[in-house]
Motif scaffolding. Sequence first.
Motif, PDB file in Angstrom:
ATOM      1  N   GLY A   1      69.408  33.901 -54.689  1.00 50.10           N
ATOM      2  CA  GLY A   1      70.842  33.634 -54.768  1.00 50.10           C
ATOM      3  C   GLY A   1      71.648  34.867 -55.120  1.00 50.10           C
ATOM      4  O   GLY A   1      71.169  35.758 -55.832  1.00 50.10           O
ATOM      5  N   VAL A   2      72.869  34.928 -54.599  1.00 46.04           N
ATOM      6  CA  VAL A   2      73.823  35.983 -54.929  1.00 46.04           C
ATOM      7  C   VAL A   2      75.167  35.328 -55.199  1.00 46.04           C
ATOM      8  O   VAL A   2      75.693  34.614 -54.343  1.00 46.04           O
ATOM      9  CB  VAL A   2      73.965  37.016 -53.791  1.00 46.04           C
ATOM     10  N   GLU A   3      75.712  35.546 -56.381  1.00 45.58           N
ATOM     11  CA  GLU A   3      77.026  35.020 -56.745  1.00 45.58           C
ATOM     12  C   GLU A   3      77.979  36.178 -57.024  1.00 45.58           C
ATOM     13  O   GLU A   3      77.655  37.087 -57.797  1.00 45.58           O
ATOM     14  CB  GLU A   3      76.938  34.136 -57.978  1.00 45.58           C
ATOM     15  N   LEU A   4      79.133  36.130 -56.399  1.00 45.77           N
ATOM     16  CA  LEU A   4      80.188  37.118 -56.615  1.00 45.77           C
ATOM     17  C   LEU A   4      81.200  36.533 -57.583  1.00 45.77           C
ATOM     18  O   LEU A   4      81.748  35.454 -57.352  1.00 45.77           O
ATOM     19  CB  LEU A   4      80.866  37.459 -55.277  1.00 45.77           C
ATOM     20  N   LEU A   5      81.444  37.238 -58.685  1.00 47.39           N
ATOM     21  CA  LEU A   5      82.417  36.798 -59.679  1.00 47.39           C
ATOM     22  C   LEU A   5      83.687  37.626 -59.555  1.00 47.39           C
ATOM     23  O   LEU A   5      83.639  38.863 -59.556  1.00 47.39           O
ATOM     24  CB  LEU A   5      81.860  36.956 -61.099  1.00 47.39           C
ATOM     25  N   TRP A   6      84.827  36.952 -59.453  1.00 50.23           N
ATOM     26  CA  TRP A   6      86.129  37.612 -59.480  1.00 50.23           C
ATOM     27  C   TRP A   6      86.707  37.433 -60.878  1.00 50.23           C
ATOM     28  O   TRP A   6      87.036  36.328 -61.296  1.00 50.23           O
ATOM     29  CB  TRP A   6      87.073  37.025 -58.445  1.00 50.23           C
ATOM     30  N   ILE A   7      86.819  38.524 -61.625  1.00 52.51           N
ATOM     31  CA  ILE A   7      87.249  38.485 -63.023  1.00 52.51           C
ATOM     32  C   ILE A   7      88.576  39.236 -63.159  1.00 52.51           C
ATOM     33  O   ILE A   7      88.692  40.375 -62.695  1.00 52.51           O
ATOM     34  CB  ILE A   7      86.184  39.137 -63.928  1.00 52.51           C
ATOM     35  N   PRO A   8      89.597  38.641 -63.773  1.00 56.31           N
ATOM     36  CA  PRO A   8      90.865  39.350 -63.964  1.00 56.31           C
ATOM     37  C   PRO A   8      90.652  40.664 -64.710  1.00 56.31           C
ATOM     38  O   PRO A   8      89.877  40.724 -65.668  1.00 56.31           O
ATOM     39  CB  PRO A   8      91.708  38.372 -64.794  1.00 56.31           C
ATOM     40  N   LEU A   9      91.315  41.693 -64.268  1.00 59.34           N
ATOM     41  CA  LEU A   9      91.175  42.995 -64.901  1.00 59.34           C
ATOM     42  C   LEU A   9      91.584  42.917 -66.369  1.00 59.34           C
ATOM     43  O   LEU A   9      92.649  42.417 -66.702  1.00 59.34           O
ATOM     44  CB  LEU A   9      92.058  44.025 -64.183  1.00 59.34           C
ATOM     45  N   GLY A  10      90.702  43.410 -67.232  1.00 58.16           N
ATOM     46  CA  GLY A  10      91.004  43.404 -68.659  1.00 58.16           C
ATOM     47  C   GLY A  10      90.784  42.073 -69.333  1.00 58.16           C
ATOM     48  O   GLY A  10      91.306  41.832 -70.420  1.00 58.16           O
ATOM     49  N   ALA A  11      90.012  41.192 -68.706  1.00 61.31           N
ATOM     50  CA  ALA A  11      89.728  39.888 -69.317  1.00 61.31           C
ATOM     51  C   ALA A  11      88.943  40.086 -70.609  1.00 61.31           C
ATOM     52  O   ALA A  11      88.241  41.076 -70.800  1.00 61.31           O
ATOM     53  CB  ALA A  11      88.937  39.015 -68.348  1.00 61.31           C
ATOM     54  N   GLY A  12      89.065  39.140 -71.496  1.00 61.66           N
ATOM     55  CA  GLY A  12      88.334  39.207 -72.755  1.00 61.66           C
ATOM     56  C   GLY A  12      89.188  39.779 -73.865  1.00 61.66           C
ATOM     57  O   GLY A  12      90.246  40.379 -73.642  1.00 61.66           O
TER      58      GLY A  12
ATOM     59  N   HIS B   1      88.394  42.582 -60.962  1.00 67.55           N
ATOM     60  CA  HIS B   1      87.184  43.377 -60.763  1.00 67.55           C
ATOM     61  C   HIS B   1      86.030  42.435 -60.483  1.00 67.55           C
ATOM     62  O   HIS B   1      86.024  41.271 -60.910  1.00 67.55           O
ATOM     63  CB  HIS B   1      86.906  44.299 -61.944  1.00 67.55           C
ATOM     64  N   ALA B   2      85.055  42.930 -59.733  1.00 63.02           N
ATOM     65  CA  ALA B   2      83.961  42.099 -59.239  1.00 63.02           C
ATOM     66  C   ALA B   2      82.668  42.441 -59.965  1.00 63.02           C
ATOM     67  O   ALA B   2      82.442  43.566 -60.411  1.00 63.02           O
ATOM     68  CB  ALA B   2      83.783  42.315 -57.732  1.00 63.02           C
ATOM     69  N   ALA B   3      81.814  41.429 -60.077  1.00 62.85           N
ATOM     70  CA  ALA B   3      80.469  41.592 -60.615  1.00 62.85           C
ATOM     71  C   ALA B   3      79.548  40.639 -59.858  1.00 62.85           C
ATOM     72  O   ALA B   3      80.018  39.743 -59.152  1.00 62.85           O
ATOM     73  CB  ALA B   3      80.442  41.312 -62.117  1.00 62.85           C
ATOM     74  N   LEU B   4      78.250  40.840 -60.008  1.00 63.47           N
ATOM     75  CA  LEU B   4      77.280  40.019 -59.289  1.00 63.47           C
ATOM     76  C   LEU B   4      76.266  39.393 -60.235  1.00 63.47           C
ATOM     77  O   LEU B   4      75.810  40.037 -61.191  1.00 63.47           O
ATOM     78  CB  LEU B   4      76.511  40.867 -58.260  1.00 63.47           C
ATOM     79  N   ARG B   5      75.935  38.143 -59.943  1.00 69.61           N
ATOM     80  CA  ARG B   5      74.769  37.500 -60.536  1.00 69.61           C
ATOM     81  C   ARG B   5      73.780  37.247 -59.409  1.00 69.61           C
ATOM     82  O   ARG B   5      74.141  36.661 -58.382  1.00 69.61           O
ATOM     83  CB  ARG B   5      75.146  36.190 -61.225  1.00 69.61           C
ATOM     84  N   VAL B   6      72.548  37.702 -59.599  1.00 69.18           N
ATOM     85  CA  VAL B   6      71.555  37.673 -58.529  1.00 69.18           C
ATOM     86  C   VAL B   6      70.282  36.997 -59.035  1.00 69.18           C
ATOM     87  O   VAL B   6      69.891  37.187 -60.202  1.00 69.18           O
ATOM     88  CB  VAL B   6      71.250  39.109 -58.045  1.00 69.18           C
ATOM     89  N   ARG B   7      69.642  36.249 -58.167  1.00 71.32           N
ATOM     90  CA  ARG B   7      68.403  35.566 -58.530  1.00 71.32           C
ATOM     91  C   ARG B   7      67.354  35.791 -57.453  1.00 71.32           C
ATOM     92  O   ARG B   7      67.617  35.654 -56.267  1.00 71.32           O
ATOM     93  CB  ARG B   7      68.673  34.067 -58.691  1.00 71.32           C
ATOM     94  N   LEU B   8      66.138  36.151 -57.901  1.00 72.16           N
ATOM     95  CA  LEU B   8      65.021  36.335 -56.972  1.00 72.16           C
ATOM     96  C   LEU B   8      63.724  35.932 -57.675  1.00 72.16           C
ATOM     97  O   LEU B   8      63.446  36.403 -58.782  1.00 72.16           O
ATOM     98  CB  LEU B   8      64.922  37.792 -56.507  1.00 72.16           C
ATOM     99  N   ALA B   9      62.972  35.072 -57.033  1.00 70.05           N
ATOM    100  CA  ALA B   9      61.678  34.620 -57.567  1.00 70.05           C
ATOM    101  C   ALA B   9      61.809  34.091 -58.988  1.00 70.05           C
ATOM    102  O   ALA B   9      60.959  34.353 -59.847  1.00 70.05           O
ATOM    103  CB  ALA B   9      60.656  35.753 -57.493  1.00 70.05           C
ATOM    104  N   GLY B  10      62.889  33.374 -59.246  1.00 68.64           N
ATOM    105  CA  GLY B  10      63.080  32.767 -60.551  1.00 68.64           C
ATOM    106  C   GLY B  10      63.582  33.713 -61.623  1.00 68.64           C
ATOM    107  O   GLY B  10      63.742  33.322 -62.776  1.00 68.64           O
ATOM    108  N   VAL B  11      63.845  34.973 -61.264  1.00 68.46           N
ATOM    109  CA  VAL B  11      64.352  35.969 -62.215  1.00 68.46           C
ATOM    110  C   VAL B  11      65.825  36.217 -61.918  1.00 68.46           C
ATOM    111  O   VAL B  11      66.212  36.400 -60.762  1.00 68.46           O
ATOM    112  CB  VAL B  11      63.566  37.290 -62.110  1.00 68.46           C
TER     113      VAL B  11
END
Length: 213
Positions: free
Chosen positions: A16-27, A57-67
């Motif tokens: 799996g590949v998930e693209l996250l769109w996060i507002p700049l300066g969030a947090g 700004h963008a970030a990724l969550r990635v999954r392969l072979a359960g990791v």
Amino acid sequence: MVTRIPVLREDSWSPGVELLWIPLGAGDGGRVVRGSGRAYEALVARRQHRPSQPLFHAALRVRLAGVEYAIEMAPVWDSPVRGRGVVAEGPVGLHVLGRSQLFRYEVRLWRGGSIPDAGSAVATVALSTDASRVHRLLELAPDFPCATWGRDDLRTGDMWNSNSLVAWLLTRSGHEVAGLVPPDGGRAPGWSAGLVVAGRARDPERPPVTTSI
């Protein structure tokens, strides 16, 4: 620390590949980033004779072979956590300033890690993928061209930043990027820079024509 990527097997499950769109300066710690981002966008919008738009700004969550892996670009001083999967570093602002840790960024391929501002993401997009493309994406992360963050050293017509990382990785690994745009009518400066540089690697004689987002 070397990030270990699972050996690709035909029976690798649930890639799996998930693209996250996060507002700049969030947090809570992003006040300075939010302020400088708004000032930058106001200047660009005035120059282009258009209304200001929210920046992401963008970030990724990635999954392969359960990791699972968290992939992003962030300042070196941004996290005190050890073993956060740093695979590359580059300068911020000016190349010469990169001699100081205060002006360096890092590319994280964090096995079992997390995106600090993931809870602030306005949208999460699950991309169509398979084990081969996910494996390729993970292998590519250490090869990211670490140009100066915030500048256009690679002559793309756009700045180089965290969005460039995500766009470059997705394109080089064969994922479909057409139609990937920030939510809420927003912009992602640096995205088109990543597309252009990735396209040069595929076909150095004909870099793609892109539209800045």
